[in-house]
Design a protein around this motif. Sequence first.
Motif, PDB file in Angstrom:
ATOM      1  N   THR A 241       5.033   2.664  -1.390  1.00 41.42           N
ATOM      2  CA  THR A 241       4.052   3.168  -2.365  1.00 41.42           C
ATOM      3  C   THR A 241       2.642   2.774  -1.957  1.00 41.42           C
ATOM      4  OG1 THR A 241       5.661   3.045  -4.175  1.00 41.42           O
ATOM      5  CG2 THR A 241       3.332   3.081  -4.788  1.00 41.42           C
ATOM      6  N   GLY A 242       2.465   1.528  -1.549  1.00 39.95           N
ATOM      7  CA  GLY A 242       1.152   1.052  -1.148  1.00 39.95           C
ATOM      8  C   GLY A 242       0.600   1.788   0.065  1.00 39.95           C
ATOM      9  N   CYS A 243       1.461   2.051   1.057  1.00 41.56           N
ATOM     10  CA  CYS A 243       1.010   2.769   2.255  1.00 41.56           C
ATOM     11  C   CYS A 243       0.617   4.202   1.908  1.00 41.56           C
ATOM     12  CB  CYS A 243       2.112   2.760   3.310  1.00 41.56           C
ATOM     13  SG  CYS A 243       2.390   1.143   4.064  1.00 41.56           S
ATOM     14  N   ALA A 244       1.399   4.842   1.037  1.00 41.04           N
ATOM     15  CA  ALA A 244       1.059   6.207   0.622  1.00 41.04           C
ATOM     16  C   ALA A 244      -0.262   6.232  -0.149  1.00 41.04           C
ATOM     17  CB  ALA A 244       2.181   6.788  -0.227  1.00 41.04           C
ATOM     18  N   MET A 245      -0.458   5.256  -1.025  1.00 46.19           N
ATOM     19  CA  MET A 245      -1.720   5.181  -1.772  1.00 46.19           C
ATOM     20  C   MET A 245      -2.893   4.912  -0.838  1.00 46.19           C
ATOM     21  SD  MET A 245      -1.349   5.851  -4.982  1.00 46.19           S
ATOM     22  CE  MET A 245      -2.873   5.173  -5.672  1.00 46.19           C
TER      23      MET A 245
END
Length: 450
Positions: A241-245
């Motif tokens: 999730t963090g990488c996508a954000m």
Amino acid sequence: MGLKLFSFFGISRVDGKHEVHEQHYRHLISKLNNAIIFNRGKSDQVLAYLDDFLRGFQGAGFNRAWCAQTFYPISPSLLTQETIWNETIAFKDHPNTWEEMLDRFKKYFSVSKHRFMARGGEVLYLQLCNIFRMDKATQQEWADKFELKGDERDLEELYKQITRAFQSFKNSYISPLDHLVDFLETLDRRTHEKTNNENYWLEAGWCPEESWPEGYLCAIELKRLFSATLDPIERLDLLITGCAMQVLRTICAQSIRYGGSVRISETPLGYEWILCTPGSPMQQRQTAQRSLEYIQGVIQKALWQDDLQANAENNPRKTKQALYKEADTKYGFKLLLSLGKKLGIIVPYTGPGAHFVMTDKLMRYLVIALLQPGERVTYQDFLHRMYLHYGLAIEGVELANAMRWSELPPNNAMQEIKGSGFTGMLRAGGFLTELSDAWSVVRNPFGDSQ
């Protein structure tokens, strides 16, 4: 390659399977059948159990050829590079054996096309590298803008913490899995040696040097995520999730740098999103929809900046029209929409009225990424951190600023003073404690108190 073939060949696209792949797959199954020792059951059952087990670690590339798929990165032994099957070349050449393919590996397979998110993660890696080559004065200036404190302002200490965090993936609980992976990968030792040649360097792409500020935030958030006391699988899920954000943040920040905006933002990175919560009234959903439309316009404006148009016109291989079509799909607003919908923060998935929405998963990630383990802040401070890091606005002064930046008229009816949907989500997740009608505290419970 052997591990991928064994794990993903059976579930990959039919049109991505070559007869030589199938021949070698059957060869691996035969070798494995002769190598395994079991106390009960039949070999077919053991192979089926093993097949199901490995499919449980399937990561990216569900709809792609077997070699282009990747594993869920629960262990370093499952980290595999992007490998694309050059189907057109193989169709013309008609290779007859697996050995022939191996001898001309770089002809039949490509490992540098960078077709996965953030170019296979390389953009995120290069952004992190850029942080640690910035001069201290510039870095400290941005640390002030992001309102960072303590060791998070010290790049040397931050580098050590992130390095230790990634090394912590190598824990004893996954050693049996590592042994199994090594065993399967080396069933065909020649394939392993030919495709894992350490003399080859990874041909990385590039990322704009000026994107380092959002890389700095990414490093801070990674450090906090790895410091939290979490289940390993949940940590990886939140890391995704963090990488996508981070990809979405970079798209928006770079668009502002190249194309600018009508109004100056109050956020350090220059852009703002308006989110609603599930079940919000129609007016709030429409405002979040307008915010998404405005962001798409900002991205489109940046892509049509004069220097980029001139560069596209001078491309010797593709027309300007083809390049811009590719840019919209792979790097522009369509990527924002596609990735946002996969994350669930842009709904509906199909149909009109797409808008930004807060989800339980994003909320959980934000609590862990914006607060240090055990840290407590007021609800208003938490909203402010969302605004500083990601330009997210859901209520309060941040919402008023975001509406002004998105060229929306002021509307006090948008403000939920009491019993807002977001406080309800935080309360249900166990992150919010209400001390009084006007005073609430948000806490990251995943670690020691600060």
